[in-house]
Design an enzyme around this catalytic site. Structure first.
Site, mmCIF file in Angstrom:
data_model
loop_
_atom_site.group_PDB
_atom_site.id
_atom_site.type_symbol
_atom_site.label_atom_id
_atom_site.label_comp_id
_atom_site.label_asym_id
_atom_site.label_seq_id
_atom_site.Cartn_x
_atom_site.Cartn_y
_atom_site.Cartn_z
ATOM 1 N N HIS A 26 97.999 24.121 42.447
ATOM 2 C CA HIS A 26 98.853 23.195 41.713
ATOM 3 C C HIS A 26 98.024 22.053 41.137
ATOM 4 O O HIS A 26 97.368 21.311 41.865
ATOM 5 C CB HIS A 26 99.927 22.654 42.660
ATOM 6 C CG HIS A 26 100.922 21.762 42.011
ATOM 7 N ND1 HIS A 26 100.986 20.404 42.259
ATOM 8 C CD2 HIS A 26 101.916 22.029 41.119
ATOM 9 C CE1 HIS A 26 101.969 19.873 41.562
ATOM 10 N NE2 HIS A 26 102.540 20.838 40.862
ATOM 11 N N HIS A 68 99.615 15.922 33.420
ATOM 12 C CA HIS A 68 100.980 15.973 33.943
ATOM 13 C C HIS A 68 101.877 14.891 33.371
ATOM 14 O O HIS A 68 102.976 15.165 32.884
ATOM 15 C CB HIS A 68 100.963 15.858 35.473
ATOM 16 C CG HIS A 68 102.333 15.861 36.070
ATOM 17 N ND1 HIS A 68 103.055 14.700 36.296
ATOM 18 C CD2 HIS A 68 103.134 16.884 36.452
ATOM 19 C CE1 HIS A 68 104.236 15.010 36.808
ATOM 20 N NE2 HIS A 68 104.309 16.325 36.913
#
Length: 261
Positions: A26, A68
């Protein structure tokens, strides 16, 4: 004793052509810092990861970056919204003070053996993403997801069957309700459900959810799981993939079960 390996769906797309359960790093393994950087991705690959989760935004002049947040402030020495900044400015900032923000197209070239699970964070990022994948000839190693159902649907409409996609939020809701034998939104088009264990006070992933997804030919990938015991419990339920910030922990759990591929 480890539970016997369940029967798993293998969607008809090369992205999933790998022994399950799939291990996803991740943001490249965010627990070590320097998330979504080439250094983080290289570390994950060195540990043996072949699936990496990342996120994409588009700069003001259309360059697609792996990042992100909508703004630079949290993890870089810069500030401001990416969508309002040109690439010439974004390329100068450093994640953690040391690592540049990477272009997604460069990552596709730098890590040819990696399959990328991409969370499209803005509408403006979608077409540049598909263009980058097409230029690299990387349709076999990219899966696209987004929280918004309309963004995922548009990705499928533009790219067709050559692109693997996951369910959006509405599709996941439909899958959860139908696993309880309740009416819900349509579940169609995607090849996997990528979900948290819980959403608010609602349990998303349980045995009924996994079985219902598998009956529809959908894999279940769970995010973001950082605790070894929870990883083991999910694997016993038969989930098909786990996304983690703690990439050493997941590798250890899978290796002890003979499932580190």
């Amino acid at each position: 004793m480890t539970a016997p390996a369940p029967s798993r769906p293998r969607p008809a797309h090369p992205f999933f052509d790998h022994p399950a359960p799939l291990a996803f790093a991740h943001r490249g393994g965010a627990a070590a810092g320097l998330e979504n950087t080439r250094a983080a991705f290289a570390r994950a690959v060195e540990l043996g990861y072949r699936y990496i989760e990342t996120d994409v935004h588009a700069t003001a002049d259309g360059h697609l970056v792996a990042f992100h947040d909508a703004t630079l402030d949290r993890v870089t020495d810069g500030s401001g919204p990416i969508a309002a900044l040109p690439w010439a400015e974004v390329r100068r900032v450093r994640v953690g003070g040391t690592e540049p923000v990477p272009l997604f197209a460069e990552l596709l070239r730098a890590f040819p053996g990696v399959r990328w699970n991409v969370d499209v964070k803005s509408d403006a990022a979608l077409v540049p993403l598909l263009e980058a994948v097409d230029t690299a000839g990387a349709w076999d190693r990219v899966c696209v997801g987004a929280f918004g159902e309309s963004r995922v649907a548009r990705a499928r409409a533009l790219a067709g069957a050559r692109l693997a996609t996951s369910l959006g939020t509405r599709g996941v809701l439909g899958l959860r309700l139908r696993s309880w034998r309740l009416p819900g939104p349509a579940v169609r088009g995607a090849l996997c459900a990528q979900v948290p264990v819980r959403h608010g006070g609602i349990r998303v992933v349980d045995r009924a959810f996994v079985r219902h997804a598998h009956a529809r030919g959908l894999q279940v990938h769970v995010w973001t799981v950082n605790d070894a015991e929870r990883m083991r419990a999910l694997l016993d339920l038969g989930v098909d993939g786990i996304m983690t910030d703690h990439i050493e922990t997941l590798r250890t759990v899978l290796a002890e079960r003979g499932a580190w591929a």
